[in-house]
Design a protein around this motif. Structure first.
Motif, PDB file in Angstrom:
ATOM      1  N   PHE A   1      93.081-120.680   3.745  1.00  0.00           N
ATOM      2  CA  PHE A   1      93.052-119.273   4.121  1.00  0.00           C
ATOM      3  C   PHE A   1      94.429-118.842   4.627  1.00  0.00           C
ATOM      4  O   PHE A   1      95.204-119.643   5.151  1.00  0.00           O
ATOM      5  N   SER A   2      94.697-117.561   4.504  1.00  0.00           N
ATOM      6  CA  SER A   2      95.952-117.007   5.012  1.00  0.00           C
ATOM      7  C   SER A   2      95.869-116.870   6.530  1.00  0.00           C
ATOM      8  O   SER A   2      94.771-116.828   7.106  1.00  0.00           O
TER       9      SER A   2
ATOM     10  N   VAL B   1      93.181-115.410  11.638  1.00  0.00           N
ATOM     11  CA  VAL B   1      93.293-114.656  12.894  1.00  0.00           C
ATOM     12  C   VAL B   1      92.141-113.663  13.013  1.00  0.00           C
ATOM     13  O   VAL B   1      91.539-113.514  14.082  1.00  0.00           O
ATOM     14  N   ASP B   2      91.801-112.987  11.911  1.00  0.00           N
ATOM     15  CA  ASP B   2      90.645-112.082  11.933  1.00  0.00           C
ATOM     16  C   ASP B   2      89.386-112.824  12.364  1.00  0.00           C
ATOM     17  O   ASP B   2      88.618-112.342  13.205  1.00  0.00           O
ATOM     18  N   ALA B   3      89.170-114.002  11.776  1.00  0.00           N
ATOM     19  CA  ALA B   3      87.967-114.783  12.095  1.00  0.00           C
ATOM     20  C   ALA B   3      87.960-115.195  13.565  1.00  0.00           C
ATOM     21  O   ALA B   3      86.917-115.154  14.231  1.00  0.00           O
TER      22      ALA B   3
ATOM     23  N   VAL C   1      95.572-122.063  13.919  1.00  0.00           N
ATOM     24  CA  VAL C   1      95.819-121.328  12.671  1.00  0.00           C
ATOM     25  C   VAL C   1      97.039-121.917  11.965  1.00  0.00           C
ATOM     26  O   VAL C   1      97.035-122.104  10.739  1.00  0.00           O
ATOM     27  N   ALA C   2      98.074-122.224  12.732  1.00  0.00           N
ATOM     28  CA  ALA C   2      99.275-122.837  12.151  1.00  0.00           C
ATOM     29  C   ALA C   2      98.941-124.184  11.523  1.00  0.00           C
ATOM     30  O   ALA C   2      99.428-124.522  10.433  1.00  0.00           O
ATOM     31  N   ARG C   3      98.095-124.953  12.191  1.00  0.00           N
ATOM     32  CA  ARG C   3      97.710-126.276  11.681  1.00  0.00           C
ATOM     33  C   ARG C   3      96.996-126.164  10.339  1.00  0.00           C
ATOM     34  O   ARG C   3      97.120-127.045   9.479  1.00  0.00           O
TER      35      ARG C   3
END
Length: 373
Positions: A234-235, A240-242, A310-312
């Motif tokens: 995922f982007s 981030v939205d999730a 998220v970065a991971r």
């Protein structure tokens, strides 16, 4: 008399030792095969190669399903095949000669009917499902937008199936000369042992022979649409939205989506660089929103922790993998998906060609007009 007795004792000892050795050998081979089918072997022993896939697998809905259950399945036939085809991959790993990123689709993948459908049942009629999608703008208020759609999943037995899952309930054959299967050249619907309808790429009319179709055709199954069923990249925006919907990132923090996504896009040179850059979020609030920094310090720290997660899930420079590396055919926002056939292929008729395959969006989903507040 003593010598024959000694020989018998030696023979019995050798037989006993041989039997024990054979048992240990069998047990050793069994444990070796079992280990080679384990998640630890696939995801950790081949850490550098499989790190992106293993990371996304752990965050997926299939994280409790072993690699072998999907990639090998049950039975000795595919077990042996998997070990034989895996030998070149082990050699490539040892010699550091593997491709980056790992190419897809997986060649000679076992049909989904033998793996996916051991748990999932497309012949079970699911009907229409309602899905709500919530996103946030990258503005100061993190403006929330929610939209609902009805997914016409359908399903059912062959002959009466409908909706999206009709594609696997029916016998739908296709030919794709594109290695990545993003270009479909021909589709045939089989009923009672013959094609009731055939569709072809208008640029290929007259080029595909019946013999070629017979030798190259493939039966459509789950993986032809759900090709990223587990290893989904995922982007940062989607993740981030999730996280904001879930609450692990406080949506009341001004510009929080903008700050995280601007750091993670484009991808950082390394995960360590991404982690370091994300620490600057703390300074952003301290310098620009001192009151919020003082009153929502815990929320800011929690957001940084989640941003690192998220970065991971998005930073894999060693394997040259990003959220744009692989096509996801279950949709059509970032890849052709449904439009590989719909709106492209034309029906073959005795007179020549007819209309294209229906491209009406309402076939698969219906967007509700009013956004949900």
């Amino acid at each position: 008399m003593a010598e024959p007795k000694v020989r018998r004792m030696k023979a019995l000892f050798l037989m006993f030792a041989g039997a024990i050795s054979l048992i240990l050998l069998v047990l050793g081979l069994y444990n070796l095969v079992e280990f080679s089918d384990s998640v630890a072997f696939c995801g950790e022993l081949c850490h550098d190669v499989m790190y992106p896939e293993y990371t996304t697998y752990q965050a997926s809905s299939h994280s409790r399903v072993t690699c072998a259950e999907c990639h090998v399945g049950s039975g000795a036939d595919y077990l042996v095949r998997s070990k034989v085809t895996g030998i070149p991959l082990i050699f490539a790993t040892i010699t550091n000669s593997y491709e980056r990123p790992i190419p897809t689709p997986v060649k000679n993948l076992r049909p989904a009917r033998d793996t996916c459908e051991q748990c999932h049942r497309p012949e079970r009629f699911a009907g229409d499902l309602v899905r709500v999608r919530t996103t946030f703008l990258a503005d100061e208020l993190n403006t929330e937008i929610s939209n609902a759609r009805i997914l016409r999943v359908g399903g059912g037995q062959e002959g009466v199936a409908s909706g999206i899952h009709w594609h696997v309930a029916a016998k739908v054959w296709f030919v794709s000369q594109d290695e990545k299967r993003q270009e479909i050249d021909w589709v045939g619907i089989e009923e009672d042992g013959q094609y009731s309808q055939q569709f072809v790429d208008p640029t290929m009319v007259g080029e595909l022979t019946a013999e070629q179709i017979s030798t190259e055709r493939q039966l459509m199954d789950c993986i032809d649409c759900h090709n990223r069923a587990t290893h989904v990249f995922f982007s940062p925006e989607k993740l981030v939205d999730a996280a904001m919907v879930e609450g692990s990132i406080d949506k009341e923090l001004p510009f929080i989506k903008r700050e995280i996504t601007s750091i993670l896009y484009p991808p950082n040179p390394s995960l360590e660089d991404a982690y370091t850059a994300l620490e600057s979020i703390r300074d952003f609030y301290q310098n620009n929103y001192p009151q919020i920094f003082n009153t929502k310090r815990d929320a800011i720290e929690k957001a940084i922790v989640e941003a690192k997660n998220v970065a991971r899930l998005t930073t894999f420079p060693h394997m040259q993998v990003t959220w744009e590396s692989y096509q996801d055919n279950a949709a059509h926002q970032t890849s052709p998906g449904c439009f590989r056939c719909h709106g492209k292929l034309v029906e073959k008729t005795p007179e020549g060609t007819g209309p294209t395959i229906n491209v009406d969006c309402d076939l698969c989903h219906v967007e509700l007009e009013q956004p949900i507040k």
